[in-house]
Motif scaffolding. Structure first.
Motif, PDB file in Angstrom:
ATOM      1  N   THR A  33       0.028   3.942   1.381  1.00  0.00           N
ATOM      2  CA  THR A  33      -0.148   4.646   2.649  1.00  0.00           C
ATOM      3  C   THR A  33       0.953   4.261   3.635  1.00  0.00           C
ATOM      4  O   THR A  33       1.119   4.915   4.654  1.00  0.00           O
ATOM      5  CB  THR A  33      -1.532   4.364   3.261  1.00  0.00           C
ATOM      6  OG1 THR A  33      -1.682   2.955   3.461  1.00  0.00           O
ATOM      7  CG2 THR A  33      -2.643   4.876   2.354  1.00  0.00           C
ATOM      8  N   ASP A  34       1.715   3.210   3.339  1.00  0.00           N
ATOM      9  CA  ASP A  34       2.881   2.831   4.126  1.00  0.00           C
ATOM     10  C   ASP A  34       4.044   3.716   3.679  1.00  0.00           C
ATOM     11  O   ASP A  34       4.384   3.755   2.488  1.00  0.00           O
ATOM     12  CB  ASP A  34       3.205   1.350   3.899  1.00  0.00           C
ATOM     13  CG  ASP A  34       4.487   0.937   4.580  1.00  0.00           C
ATOM     14  OD1 ASP A  34       4.611   1.168   5.797  1.00  0.00           O
ATOM     15  OD2 ASP A  34       5.368   0.386   3.885  1.00  0.00           O
ATOM     16  N   GLU A  35       4.651   4.447   4.628  1.00  0.00           N
ATOM     17  CA  GLU A  35       5.714   5.402   4.283  1.00  0.00           C
ATOM     18  C   GLU A  35       6.890   4.743   3.567  1.00  0.00           C
ATOM     19  O   GLU A  35       7.451   5.314   2.638  1.00  0.00           O
ATOM     20  CB  GLU A  35       6.207   6.127   5.541  1.00  0.00           C
ATOM     21  CG  GLU A  35       5.236   7.173   6.044  1.00  0.00           C
ATOM     22  CD  GLU A  35       5.007   8.298   5.042  1.00  0.00           C
ATOM     23  OE1 GLU A  35       5.973   8.770   4.418  1.00  0.00           O
ATOM     24  OE2 GLU A  35       3.843   8.694   4.871  1.00  0.00           O
ATOM     25  N   THR A  55       0.836  -1.193   0.000  1.00  0.00           N
ATOM     26  CA  THR A  55       0.000   0.000   0.000  1.00  0.00           C
ATOM     27  C   THR A  55       0.876   1.250   0.000  1.00  0.00           C
ATOM     28  O   THR A  55       1.951   1.258   0.625  1.00  0.00           O
ATOM     29  CB  THR A  55      -0.962   0.043   1.209  1.00  0.00           C
ATOM     30  OG1 THR A  55      -1.705   1.272   1.174  1.00  0.00           O
ATOM     31  CG2 THR A  55      -0.234  -0.077   2.536  1.00  0.00           C
TER      32      THR A  55
END
Length: 134
Positions: free
Chosen positions: A84-86, A82
């Motif tokens: 949204t994972d840094e 994803t």
């Protein structure tokens, strides 16, 4: 006291702040590149003042950029990741930065005409912004 390895500076000579000398590589046409770091500015009394935060890009809901971001995220989810994972977003942007470097090289070697280069670079920027739109 200067060491025997370092030359003494003449009286009144200001050598600048301690630390490594910043590189200013030539761009090939005689112009120099000035590196800008993320250092804070100093006031006249030596106190550091914070720099203003850079504004984040705002993506309108249901905009083409938002739809593209959702498409890219769907692709990542299908591959068990994803944006949204840094860490994943960092690798994604790093990869796009490398691809942009390849486009720049192709354009410099005249393998891409200016219209193709502009179109592909615009696409890369929209793709690079996808994690911010989620």
């Amino acid at each position: 006291m200067p060491s025997s390895v370092e030359p003494a500076h003449p009286v009144g000579h200001h050598a600048g702040p301690p630390g490594p000398t910043p590189a200013t590589p030539s761009s090939g046409d005689g112009n120099r590149v000035i590196p800008f770091g993320r250092r804070t500015a100093r006031t006249g009394r030596g106190r550091r003042t914070p720099q203003p935060a850079q504004p984040e890009r705002v993506v309108a809901p249901d905009s083409p950029q938002q739809r593209l971001a959702l498409d890219v995220e769907s692709w990542f989810i299908a591959h068990k990741a994803t944006l949204t994972d840094e860490a994943a977003a960092h690798v994604y942007r790093t990869t796009l930065d490398f691809l942009q470097l390849m486009l720049n090289s192709s354009h410099a070697e005249e393998r891409l005409n200016p219209d193709e280069y502009q179109h592909l670079t615009g696409m890369m920027q929209v793709l690079r912004d996808a994690p911010d739109a989620l």
